[in-house]
Design a protein around this motif. Structure first.
Motif, mmCIF file in Angstrom:
data_model
loop_
_atom_site.group_PDB
_atom_site.id
_atom_site.type_symbol
_atom_site.label_atom_id
_atom_site.label_comp_id
_atom_site.label_asym_id
_atom_site.label_seq_id
_atom_site.Cartn_x
_atom_site.Cartn_y
_atom_site.Cartn_z
ATOM 1 N N UNK A 447 30.944 38.418 44.653
ATOM 2 C CA UNK A 447 31.430 37.856 45.564
ATOM 3 C C UNK A 447 31.810 36.473 45.103
ATOM 4 N N UNK A 448 32.644 36.431 44.033
ATOM 5 C CA UNK A 448 33.487 35.254 43.350
ATOM 6 C C UNK A 448 34.928 35.029 44.011
ATOM 7 N N UNK A 449 35.355 34.126 44.652
ATOM 8 C CA UNK A 449 36.638 34.083 45.347
ATOM 9 C C UNK A 449 37.625 33.885 44.338
ATOM 10 N N UNK A 450 38.737 34.456 44.448
ATOM 11 C CA UNK A 450 39.891 34.107 43.416
ATOM 12 C C UNK A 450 40.214 32.599 43.611
ATOM 13 N N UNK A 451 39.983 32.092 44.717
ATOM 14 C CA UNK A 451 40.410 30.789 44.970
ATOM 15 C C UNK A 451 39.746 29.536 44.152
ATOM 16 N N UNK A 452 38.512 30.210 43.354
ATOM 17 C CA UNK A 452 37.833 29.251 42.825
ATOM 18 C C UNK A 452 38.374 29.405 41.240
ATOM 19 N N UNK A 453 39.220 30.398 40.788
ATOM 20 C CA UNK A 453 39.927 30.296 39.596
ATOM 21 C C UNK A 453 40.824 29.368 39.195
ATOM 22 N N UNK A 454 40.560 28.911 37.919
ATOM 23 C CA UNK A 454 41.484 27.687 37.521
ATOM 24 C C UNK A 454 43.079 28.068 37.680
ATOM 25 N N UNK A 455 43.252 29.152 37.701
ATOM 26 C CA UNK A 455 44.795 29.507 37.929
ATOM 27 C C UNK A 455 44.685 30.860 38.810
ATOM 28 N N UNK A 456 45.373 30.564 40.078
ATOM 29 C CA UNK A 456 45.799 31.951 40.774
ATOM 30 C C UNK A 456 47.043 32.334 41.130
ATOM 31 N N UNK A 457 47.281 33.483 40.770
ATOM 32 C CA UNK A 457 48.682 33.952 40.686
ATOM 33 C C UNK A 457 48.882 34.574 42.078
ATOM 34 N N UNK A 458 50.323 34.753 42.402
ATOM 35 C CA UNK A 458 50.838 35.476 43.630
ATOM 36 C C UNK A 458 50.775 36.949 43.333
ATOM 37 N N UNK A 459 50.643 37.653 44.633
ATOM 38 C CA UNK A 459 50.821 39.269 44.620
ATOM 39 C C UNK A 459 49.981 39.867 43.818
ATOM 40 N N UNK A 460 48.808 39.262 43.634
ATOM 41 C CA UNK A 460 47.573 40.330 42.853
ATOM 42 C C UNK A 460 46.769 40.665 43.779
ATOM 43 N N UNK A 461 46.053 41.990 43.559
ATOM 44 C CA UNK A 461 46.349 42.680 42.096
ATOM 45 C C UNK A 461 47.404 43.764 42.356
ATOM 46 N N UNK A 462 48.295 43.693 43.293
ATOM 47 C CA UNK A 462 49.415 44.564 43.360
ATOM 48 C C UNK A 462 50.415 44.276 42.309
ATOM 49 N N UNK A 463 50.822 43.042 41.886
ATOM 50 C CA UNK A 463 51.720 43.113 40.910
ATOM 51 C C UNK A 463 51.026 43.596 39.592
ATOM 52 N N UNK A 464 49.772 43.467 39.422
ATOM 53 C CA UNK A 464 49.282 44.022 38.193
ATOM 54 C C UNK A 464 49.577 45.615 38.156
#
Length: 553
Positions: A447-464
């Motif tokens: 339950x850790x939000x991606x908003x808390x990451x130091x770097x948040x990329x666009x279009x994930x996880x679909x781009x991966x």
């Protein structure tokens, strides 16, 4: 940088810099979320590497590891196979795949900035066997490329004096490059910074030159898109009957060449473990480096295609010096005769820079393998300056394989090494995308939000998923030319990396009986930036030159 900057060091109480985060955080031991105040834990790097690389070093390490012979020489063959438009589309397409890899790596490397990160992520998020196979195939790729670049240095110098033996320069440059990598990482970063600056200036100079020639400054006057009309924008390849299928075959055949050219962009992830203030510098490098490299490659391919018709026989030259460079071919067609020696000198810096990156990246991957138990533990040992000397020694030893090129089968060895390194890059990229997908699952379970990451990329996880799918497709289809017609030798050359990867993976799986890592068991705390207890200097530029570098890096 002299006295152009004032250096300020922020030291909280107890002489330690602490990053506070008021939202939910994973518990240090269980990895699960906990609320309220969380005491920061100090997790020192297991290999005791030193964070001495600055932002400008990190930027140039990625650029220096990427802009090499693939652009200065190999791009000519790409245009010959698929035509100017086909090669341009191929490089843009592979560029989007590389971008998916970079943003996937960026989210992981900024959250867990550790040396040899690729192998650690695979072992901790996906499967220990994948980390083992991925790490060793990637290590072999860079270690063998070291021998490749040393051989190329001798061939480049032979342009000026063919009577000289390449063995002299393989030996001399092996000593120089190996010595640099025994120095503290800040020395490596500084050397790579200036090597890469020469390459960047050369590419920018060529782009300006190409614009002038295309606009009419050359002996043939205004060119415009003349080469896109005669002989055409797309070239037919392999098939006897020209047409859409033959042009598509040419486009697909160029993908592996484009992949080899882009390989090295991911060095940002390796250097993250030795970069000061990774929370700030790594995201900056991820965002800026990719666009700069894409700019250099796409515009270089575009202008080469405007100046050199794809049916020019010199584009398919087997030489490794300036005579095979499309930059030189373009200049000669324009009536400029002074560039070959200059480009040849630049090519020498290009291969030495690439060789420098080879030893650095290979040794750090060994450190990561050792930390995960996939290589002997002594590879983690470092000097007081933070240099993993055992790992550097083994990686450098592979450079001595360059002496094999003194035999009559030297060209065959060269081609085998080239194909091994190129396909290994796509395998590594696919694994990075897979690691990111599993990393996202581990965050979701906690339950850790991606908003808390130091770097948040666009279009994930679909781009991966996009990158993973196309990387796998290219890995399995890149050797299709061996089937038209069937050629056993070409088949093994094209698929030797994949075969080796499968053998390493299955061998480790059978011996150690590993299983896939469940999302709730994935280790996302060891090396995490949220648990670092380190101090970094904050550089405040005070001069115009200093502000420029602050913007550029």
């Amino acid at each position: 940088m002299g006295q152009m900057d004032n250096e300020i060091t922020a030291l909280p109480q107890n002489d330690k810099q602490t990053t506070h985060y008021s939202g939910p955080q994973p518990d240090a031991l269980s990895g699960h979320e906990s609320n309220g105040d969380v005491e920061k834990l100090a997790v020192p790097p297991p290999a005791e590497l030193k964070r001495k690389l600055k932002s400008r070093h990190l930027q140039m390490i990625a650029i220096g590891g990427t802009i090499g012979t693939g652009l200065f020489i190999g791009s000519g063959g790409a245009i010959a196979k698929s035509g100017p438009a086909g090669a341009l589309i191929a490089y843009i397409f592979v560029g989007t795949i590389v971008y998916s890899v970079m943003v996937s790596l960026g989210e992981m490397a900024t959250y867990i900035p550790i040396a040899g990160a690729f192998t650690s992520y695979a072992s901790r998020f996906v499967d220990p066997s994948l980390g083992f196979a991925m790490g060793w195939i990637y290590f072999l790729s860079w270690a063998l490329t070291y021998a490749l670049e040393l051989t190329a240095s001798g061939l480049i110098i032979q342009y000026w004096d063919a009577s000289l033996s390449i063995a002299i320069f393989i030996g001399v440059f092996w000593v120089v490059i190996t010595f640099i990598n025994y120095m503290p990482v800040s020395v490596y970063g500084e050397v790579e910074f200036w090597f890469s600056s020469i390459k960047v200036i050369t590419v920018l100079g060529f782009l300006i030159f190409a614009i002038c020639i295309d606009a009419g400054a050359g002996q043939h006057g205004y060119l415009g898109f003349h080469t896109w009309k005669h002989p055409g924008a797309f070239a037919s390849y392999l098939l006897d009957t020209p047409g859409p299928l033959a042009r598509f075959v040419g486009f697909w055949a160029v993908l592996i060449q484009a992949g080899f050219s882009y390989q090295g962009t991911e060095l940002v992830g390796i250097a993250a473990g030795e970069t000061e203030n990774p929370r700030k510098n790594v995201p900056s490098a991820i965002r800026k480096t990719f666009y700069r490299i894409l700019f250099f490659f796409v515009f270089s391919i575009f202008f080469i295609g405007l100046l050199v018709p794809y049916d020019n026989p010199d584009l398919l030259s087997s030489a490794s010096d300036a005579t095979a460079s499309p930059f030189v071919i373009a200049a000669e067609l324009a009536g400029v005769r002074v560039l070959p020696s200059l480009i040849n000198a630049v090519l020498l810096f290009v291969v030495l820079s690439a060789a420098n990156s080879n030893v650095y990246s290979g040794s750090r991957i060994l450190v990561g393998l050792a930390r995960e138990g996939s290589a002997p533990a002594f590879f983690q040992r470092t000097s007081k300056g933070g240099v993993p000397y055992f790992a550097v020694t083994l990686t450098a030893a592979f450079g001595l394989l360059g002496f094999l090129n003194l035999s009559n089968t030297g060209s065959t060895v060269f081609n085998w090494l080239l194909n091994i390194t190129a396909v290994a890059g796509f395998i590594t990229w696919a694994c990075i995308n897979a690691c990111h997908i599993c990393f996202m699952r581990a965050l979701r379970v906690r339950h850790i939000s991606r908003d808390t990451l130091p770097y948040r990329a666009l279009w994930q996880p679909w781009f991966a998923w996009y990158g993973l799918g196309f990387n796998i497709l290219i890995i399995f289809t890149q050797g299709f030319t061996a089937f038209i017609p069937w050629n056993t030798s070409d088949f093994f050359i094209a698929y030797i990396s994949l075969i080796l990867f499968v053998v390493l993976y299955l061998g480790h799986k059978i011996v150690y009986r590993t299983r896939f890592v469940r999302p709730d068991e994935a280790d996302i705390t060891t090396g995490c930036v949220d648990y670092m207890d380190e101090t970094w200097s904050i550089t405040v530029p005070t001069t115009l030159w200093g502000r420029f570098w602050a913007w550029a890096s």
